[in-house]
Design an enzyme around this catalytic site. Structure first.
Site, mmCIF file in Angstrom:
data_model
loop_
_atom_site.group_PDB
_atom_site.id
_atom_site.type_symbol
_atom_site.label_atom_id
_atom_site.label_comp_id
_atom_site.label_asym_id
_atom_site.label_seq_id
_atom_site.Cartn_x
_atom_site.Cartn_y
_atom_site.Cartn_z
ATOM 1 N N ARG A 41 -22.053 -34.622 -37.715
ATOM 2 C CA ARG A 41 -22.999 -35.733 -37.670
ATOM 3 C C ARG A 41 -22.439 -37.017 -38.294
ATOM 4 O O ARG A 41 -22.779 -38.120 -37.870
ATOM 5 C CB ARG A 41 -24.294 -35.342 -38.399
ATOM 6 C CG ARG A 41 -25.121 -34.242 -37.733
ATOM 7 C CD ARG A 41 -25.915 -34.786 -36.553
ATOM 8 N NE ARG A 41 -26.770 -33.778 -35.952
ATOM 9 C CZ ARG A 41 -28.032 -33.565 -36.307
ATOM 10 N NH1 ARG A 41 -28.587 -34.280 -37.267
ATOM 11 N NH2 ARG A 41 -28.753 -32.641 -35.695
ATOM 12 N N ASP A 147 -41.732 -41.822 -39.162
ATOM 13 C CA ASP A 147 -40.552 -40.977 -39.313
ATOM 14 C C ASP A 147 -39.627 -41.634 -40.328
ATOM 15 O O ASP A 147 -39.723 -42.837 -40.592
ATOM 16 C CB ASP A 147 -39.823 -40.807 -37.974
ATOM 17 C CG ASP A 147 -38.962 -39.541 -37.956
ATOM 18 O OD1 ASP A 147 -39.435 -38.504 -37.436
ATOM 19 O OD2 ASP A 147 -37.837 -39.583 -38.478
#
Length: 278
Positions: A41, A147
């Site tokens: 990532r 979020d």
């Protein structure tokens, strides 16, 4: 832990530094088996910044939090969702919750809900479709969708998806709520404005202060609690409880439970909880 041959030097010590930073900020537990995930990532960031090792990146992150921290959190946050995921929640909503709300709010004609951990927007748009299809046209529907990850919020607010993301939606519903792309956009769909206008997308860290006012009629917080330890789950559940009136609902993910946690909720269905009435 045996280390693989990699483009960038990456050690257990680097992983420990990064997951500690992630945990301190987000409260999310990062187990040992996420070692490779963190590498994959974050490699793009390491490459983009011109570093040769994750140790350099750790140093950079600590010294440049204002410019790099959001990029870091966006990279390591998991965002997996779909339209009408765990569809029994939406069926319960239309068949049981909404009829009760229509009676409760007959005077104000307003419904207010929160999608916490909304990811790329499929959940709040699914809520919007469900409510628009089961609530009278003269009612006001307000959906707050939050979020931690600003990248997924941008995707959600745009409301544009690859066509294969909506293949599970019934044709009639698809025609009503989505516009098909043409020409170079033929493989995409766009959520219609009448759904988008119901939703306010905001960045929010669940571990920090919540600048929220009033009560919600129900809260969806699905596949979020699974990332936290027992103490944090209980804390979050009780904070949700404080934003719900007695008898209001909390929906959580299929692999989650409030079992044996000291909260103000009672289990009434498959991962459906209701604030206890005293």
């Amino acid at each position: 832990m045996k280390e693989k041959a990699r483009e960038f030097e990456y050690t257990q010590a680097d992983f420990d530094v990064l997951r500690k930073i992630s945990n301190q900020y987000s409260g999310i537990l990062v187990p040992d088996d996420k070692f490779d995930m963190f590498y994959s990532r974050l490699s793009k960031r390491v490459r983009m910044l011109g570093f040769t090792s994750f140790k350099q990146y750790c140093h950079y992150l600590k010294n440049n939090p204002d410019t790099e921290f959001t990029e870091f959190i966006n990279a390591v946050t998991t965002n997996l969702t779909s339209f009408f995921r765990e569809n029994h929640h939406f069926e319960y909503l239309s068949k049981t919750v909404v009829p009760g709300l229509l009676k409760k709010h007959a005077g104000t004609k307003q419904i207010k809900v929160w999608s916490a951990g909304c990811s790329t927007g499929e959940e709040p748009y699914s809520l919007a479709m469900t409510l628009k299809e089961s609530v009278p046209a003269d009612w006001t529907i307000n959906i707050l969708a939050t979020d931690l990850d600003t990248n997924v919020l941008a995707t959600a607010a745009a409301g544009i998806y690859m066509a294969d993301r909506v293949t599970g939606i019934a044709e009639q519903r698809l025609k009503r709520w989505f516009q098909k792309g043409v020409g170079g956009q033929a493989n995409k769909v766009r959520v219609k404005p009448e759904l988008k206008e119901l939703i306010e997308f905001k960045q929010l860290n669940l571990m920090q202060e919540w600048p929220l006012k009033g009560y919600f009629d129900f809260i969806f917080c699905r596949n979020v609690l699974i990332y936290f330890d027992r103490e944090t789950k209980a804390m979050l559940a009780n904070r949700y409880c404080g934003l719900l009136e007695e008898g209001s609902y909390l929906f959580i993910g299929h692999s989650e439970s409030l079992h044996q946690l000291d909260t103000g909720f009672s289990l009434i269905g498959n991962t459906i909880y209701r604030k206890s009435i005293k």
